[in-house]
Design a protein around this motif. Sequence first.
Motif, short mmCIF file in Angstrom:
data_model
loop_
_atom_site.label_atom_id
_atom_site.label_comp_id
_atom_site.label_asym_id
_atom_site.label_seq_id
_atom_site.Cartn_x
_atom_site.Cartn_y
_atom_site.Cartn_z
N THR A 14 -15.75 -19.63 -2.02
CA THR A 14 -15.70 -19.42 -0.60
C THR A 14 -14.24 -19.32 -0.23
O THR A 14 -13.45 -20.22 -0.53
N VAL A 15 -13.86 -18.20 0.38
CA VAL A 15 -12.48 -17.95 0.78
C VAL A 15 -12.39 -18.20 2.28
O VAL A 15 -12.95 -17.46 3.07
N VAL A 16 -11.69 -19.28 2.65
CA VAL A 16 -11.53 -19.63 4.06
C VAL A 16 -10.18 -19.10 4.51
O VAL A 16 -9.14 -19.71 4.26
N LEU A 17 -10.22 -17.93 5.14
CA LEU A 17 -8.98 -17.29 5.59
C LEU A 17 -8.31 -18.12 6.68
O LEU A 17 -8.99 -18.76 7.49
N ARG A 58 0.85 -1.20 0.00
CA ARG A 58 0.00 0.00 0.00
C ARG A 58 0.88 1.24 0.00
O ARG A 58 1.79 1.36 0.81
N GLY A 59 0.59 2.16 -0.88
CA GLY A 59 1.27 3.45 -0.90
C GLY A 59 2.78 3.30 -0.91
O GLY A 59 3.33 2.47 -1.60
N ASP A 60 3.45 4.13 -0.10
CA ASP A 60 4.91 4.10 -0.01
C ASP A 60 5.41 3.30 1.19
O ASP A 60 6.59 3.35 1.53
N SER A 61 4.52 2.58 1.84
CA SER A 61 4.88 1.83 3.04
C SER A 61 5.82 0.68 2.69
O SER A 61 5.69 0.04 1.64
N ARG A 62 6.75 0.43 3.57
CA ARG A 62 7.64 -0.73 3.41
C ARG A 62 6.95 -2.03 3.81
O ARG A 62 7.38 -3.10 3.44
N ALA A 63 5.89 -1.90 4.58
CA ALA A 63 5.18 -3.08 5.07
C ALA A 63 4.39 -3.74 3.95
O ALA A 63 3.83 -3.08 3.08
N THR A 64 4.38 -5.04 3.99
CA THR A 64 3.60 -5.83 3.04
C THR A 64 2.66 -6.73 3.83
O THR A 64 3.08 -7.40 4.77
N ASP A 65 1.39 -6.70 3.46
CA ASP A 65 0.42 -7.59 4.09
C ASP A 65 0.44 -8.92 3.34
O ASP A 65 0.44 -8.95 2.11
N LEU A 66 0.45 -10.00 4.09
CA LEU A 66 0.34 -11.34 3.51
C LEU A 66 -0.89 -12.01 4.09
O LEU A 66 -1.01 -12.12 5.32
N LEU A 67 -1.79 -12.41 3.23
CA LEU A 67 -2.98 -13.14 3.67
C LEU A 67 -2.98 -14.49 2.97
O LEU A 67 -2.72 -14.57 1.77
N THR A 68 -3.29 -15.52 3.71
CA THR A 68 -3.37 -16.86 3.15
C THR A 68 -4.75 -17.43 3.39
O THR A 68 -5.44 -17.08 4.36
#
Length: 173
Positions: free
Chosen positions: A156-159, A126-136
């Motif tokens: 159906t997405v089972v997080l 997102r944007g200029d953030s260094r952070a990366t979200d990982l969702l499985t």
Amino acid sequence: MVLTNVEEQMSLRLAVEDFLFEESALLDDGRFREWLDLVTEDVRYVIPVQTTRERAHGSAGSTTMAHWDDDYIGLEMRILRLDTEYAWAEDPPSRLRHFVSNVRVRPGSEPDEYEVRSNVMVSRGRGDSRATDLLTAERQDVLRRTDQGFRLARRTVVLDHVVIATHNLAFFF
């Protein structure tokens, strides 16, 4: 329909994987209207809320609450909104990468339908953030074979997450 020929089974799995990989490329590239062409008009797209329960109390997925529970019109509205000035959650757009693996294909309940399970990891910047979200998650899909190729009839997405660390779920799995 029972597939007995190993070559038919392999050919089917490869065709399903090609569909899933092309679908992921459309989502990664932000080509949501083209992605919508790959779903059926009777589609159902659900991301149930996950809960933590002891084994004796059953499944961890909620049957009454969902992050998303959309039909075709709901998906279309989400996509149309992304093209407006009111899509603050995706302005600037997220940088997404879908990784699809462990694809399993079984005949569905209808002659031209297939139950497809796959694992997915979505990387989101997102944007200029260094952070990366990982969702499985595990995706439980029903694909329907049509004259135009496969179409997504149900997802159906089972997080794997009970607490979602990303700021919003304004993207497709």
